[in-house]
Design a protein around this motif. Sequence first.
Motif, PDB file in Angstrom:
ATOM      1  N   SER A 193      77.037  83.811  -3.494  1.00 49.81           N
ATOM      2  CA  SER A 193      77.762  83.209  -2.391  1.00 49.81           C
ATOM      3  C   SER A 193      78.701  84.236  -1.793  1.00 49.81           C
ATOM      4  O   SER A 193      79.372  84.954  -2.513  1.00 49.81           O
ATOM      5  CB  SER A 193      78.568  82.033  -2.897  1.00 49.81           C
ATOM      6  N   PRO A 194      78.772  84.302  -0.467  1.00 50.49           N
ATOM      7  CA  PRO A 194      79.746  85.199   0.152  1.00 50.49           C
ATOM      8  C   PRO A 194      81.169  84.740  -0.147  1.00 50.49           C
ATOM      9  O   PRO A 194      82.102  85.512  -0.008  1.00 50.49           O
ATOM     10  CB  PRO A 194      79.440  85.077   1.637  1.00 50.49           C
ATOM     11  N   PHE A 195      81.320  83.492  -0.563  1.00 52.73           N
ATOM     12  CA  PHE A 195      82.662  82.994  -0.850  1.00 52.73           C
ATOM     13  C   PHE A 195      83.095  83.321  -2.272  1.00 52.73           C
ATOM     14  O   PHE A 195      84.212  83.691  -2.524  1.00 52.73           O
ATOM     15  CB  PHE A 195      82.739  81.486  -0.633  1.00 52.73           C
ATOM     16  N   SER A 196      82.156  83.150  -3.207  1.00 49.37           N
ATOM     17  CA  SER A 196      82.576  83.289  -4.593  1.00 49.37           C
ATOM     18  C   SER A 196      82.300  84.682  -5.159  1.00 49.37           C
ATOM     19  O   SER A 196      82.900  85.069  -6.139  1.00 49.37           O
ATOM     20  CB  SER A 196      81.880  82.242  -5.456  1.00 49.37           C
ATOM     21  N   HIS A 256      81.128  89.414   4.183  1.00 51.94           N
ATOM     22  CA  HIS A 256      80.873  88.203   4.952  1.00 51.94           C
ATOM     23  C   HIS A 256      79.732  88.385   5.937  1.00 51.94           C
ATOM     24  O   HIS A 256      79.293  87.441   6.559  1.00 51.94           O
ATOM     25  CB  HIS A 256      82.135  87.676   5.634  1.00 51.94           C
ATOM     26  N   LEU A 257      79.223  89.588   6.066  1.00 55.03           N
ATOM     27  CA  LEU A 257      78.042  89.731   6.894  1.00 55.03           C
ATOM     28  C   LEU A 257      76.772  89.496   6.079  1.00 55.03           C
ATOM     29  O   LEU A 257      75.678  89.541   6.604  1.00 55.03           O
ATOM     30  CB  LEU A 257      78.008  91.098   7.585  1.00 55.03           C
ATOM     31  N   GLY A 258      76.962  89.218   4.784  1.00 54.44           N
ATOM     32  CA  GLY A 258      75.829  88.811   3.962  1.00 54.44           C
ATOM     33  C   GLY A 258      74.880  89.943   3.649  1.00 54.44           C
ATOM     34  O   GLY A 258      75.139  91.102   3.925  1.00 54.44           O
ATOM     35  N   TRP A 303      78.223  95.903   0.945  1.00 51.83           N
ATOM     36  CA  TRP A 303      78.694  97.058   1.719  1.00 51.83           C
ATOM     37  C   TRP A 303      78.713  98.297   0.837  1.00 51.83           C
ATOM     38  O   TRP A 303      78.596  99.418   1.314  1.00 51.83           O
ATOM     39  CB  TRP A 303      80.099  96.797   2.279  1.00 51.83           C
ATOM     40  N   GLN A 342      68.246  87.889   5.988  1.00 54.42           N
ATOM     41  CA  GLN A 342      68.560  89.163   6.572  1.00 54.42           C
ATOM     42  C   GLN A 342      68.322  90.347   5.641  1.00 54.42           C
ATOM     43  O   GLN A 342      68.113  91.458   6.099  1.00 54.42           O
ATOM     44  CB  GLN A 342      70.033  89.134   6.989  1.00 54.42           C
ATOM     45  N   VAL A 393      83.694 100.257  11.534  1.00 54.32           N
ATOM     46  CA  VAL A 393      83.979  98.877  11.930  1.00 54.32           C
ATOM     47  C   VAL A 393      84.833  98.188  10.874  1.00 54.32           C
ATOM     48  O   VAL A 393      85.794  97.480  11.192  1.00 54.32           O
ATOM     49  CB  VAL A 393      82.662  98.093  12.170  1.00 54.32           C
ATOM     50  N   ARG A 396      88.405  96.517  11.445  1.00 54.85           N
ATOM     51  CA  ARG A 396      88.661  95.108  11.105  1.00 54.85           C
ATOM     52  C   ARG A 396      89.881  94.993  10.210  1.00 54.85           C
ATOM     53  O   ARG A 396      90.658  94.055  10.328  1.00 54.85           O
ATOM     54  CB  ARG A 396      87.466  94.513  10.361  1.00 54.85           C
ATOM     55  N   GLY A 427      92.838  92.742  11.264  1.00 50.74           N
ATOM     56  CA  GLY A 427      92.829  91.418  10.664  1.00 50.74           C
ATOM     57  C   GLY A 427      93.638  91.269   9.409  1.00 50.74           C
ATOM     58  O   GLY A 427      93.194  90.581   8.500  1.00 50.74           O
TER      59      GLY A 427
END
Lengths: 320, 320
Positions: free
Chosen positions: A92-95, A125-127, A131, A157, A278, A282, A286
């Motif tokens: 999960s991108p969240f966990s 978060h770009l899945g 990175w 993706q 990028v 960010r 952010g």
Amino acid sequence: MSRRTTQDVPGLVEKARSGDARSVARLISLVEDASPALREVMALLAPLAGGAHVVGITGAPGVGKSTSTNALVTALRKRGKRVGVLAVDPSSPFSGGALLGDRIRMQDHALDPEVYIRSMASRGHLGGLSWAAPQALRVLDAAGCDVILVETVGVGQSEVEIAAMADSTLVLLAPGMGDGIQAAKAGILEIGDLYVINKADRDGADQVRRELRSMLGLAERPEGAWNPQIIKTVAMTGEGVDEVVAALDAHLEHLTGSGELERRRVRRAREEIEAIAVTSLRERWGDVHARTELDVLAEKVVAGTADPYTAADELLESYS
Amino acid sequence: MSRRTTQDVPGLVEKARSGDARSVARLISLVEDASPALREVMALLAPLAGGAHVVGITGAPGVGKSTSTNALVTALRKRGKRVGVLAVDPSSPFSGGALLGDRIRMQDHALDPEVYIRSMASRGHLGGLSWAAPQALRVLDAAGCDVILVETVGVGQSEVEIAAMADSTLVLLAPGMGDGIQAAKAGILEIGDLYVINKADRDGADQVRRELRSMLGLAERPEGAWNPQIIKTVAMTGEGVDEVVAALDAHLEHLTGSGELERRRVRRAREEIEAIAVTSLRERWGDVHARTELDVLAEKVVAGTADPYTAADELLESYS
């Protein structure tokens, strides 16, 4: 940057070069953790990388990716190659967090000092691919791996990203997976240099091959382009795996001879540089703990007093 | 910018506001084609948008997304709502192009002047939702839609992106989809405001509900947070659809009352602005027809004379 990391990094790189698996693992950890030493690591590795053949392996869940990777490692080791495996696990991108530990995977090779196996979570978060994956590749490359296998689950993706990262992309299919070919239609057909139909001892393998062949036949290829190969394997028994290795060698030779290897790698480096730039922007835009320029602009857009394009212009101006 | 577009845009916006479906369609086309008039369109729409309840609908292939969307439109039309539907179709990032045309989808509502239906390809090399989707949403919003349903296939990344774009996210499941709950584990459980078990007349619906309930029960929620609801439907017959509409209304009320609506929308605007700014930077960096600064840097990285971090720094410096 702490004194400790500044002292350690050149030593670690030195040891990794001479084949010390623990140093390779520590370097990858420094990269994954975005340690302050990351930049030092990358600067030291830059002149050392570039020798490895990076092979992406992708396919839907259930086609036998881990077994196939395992069988490939065995075949490559027989040829005396030093092998790196980067397994990018879905998460999960969240966990965050990888589902499988390094040790659980591919126990056949866990004790082989010439095989480096690493699992990474596919966070970000770009899945898709982590990175940190390109940086971890660079570590394995600089450590003298002849071949690096990058294994991802082919959903959405990630198979596209793997094609961007790898020199050669191997797409795994299996008979009896109704969605296999359908998924293939959605993108896989455009990225494979090599199609491997695993579990070829099961009913339907020839049909998968026929369908695949007719679909690949429809694609237009420029003259002199690589003709994607289709190979049947039974990874569990090792059947067909030597053919896969031979096809990968042939593809690498084709890439080198045609100048495509250099072009692919420059493209890959472009994307890597761009992604880092990028990400760095960010971070400046952010900062989640402060009320930033970006927050102010976002509130204006929600209130209808600015449109997002004007806001983006203002954001870029405020940066430069 | 041509004389023609400068003259047309305010007129188009005016007509779209008064309910002219053709003008709405033309505005979305201008947005999708990244027409030179895009910025003018966005500037004119900015003060007009914000009234629509944006509902994301996601789920694995086969759960009945189109049928459910169709049934929801019917239920919303009965209540006199103006409805927009944005269907983001999966498509190869290489070949582009939506799989289904606007007219083929949801023929029940094709002639209803208060229903705007639009299919978009999910192009863009970052995959998932089309970059133009947020702008198309803004057009439908400004055109006076009370509810906008954004439908995507829930594979990989798109369900996360839809959660970022929508006020309310509806996750569709169905019994007998072995992977349904497994996929859910990978991220869906963290984004749903509403879980709809479609095809509830089939065996296994109650089991899906039980599993879902126990998994949702494990999540920690802050006090006062929305409690995700689970509803069973048979979209084909319309059974349970009124409950879904009621739950969506309740969720909107919760969002408004708690201030969460504003927070979600500011977050969405942040991401939108950021994405536009990044795209604009990428365009400056990555002109494919010229040998750019980025190409030169990429070649250095491939040659090992620069590492990607140093190259990214140089790229950012050359821009500012």
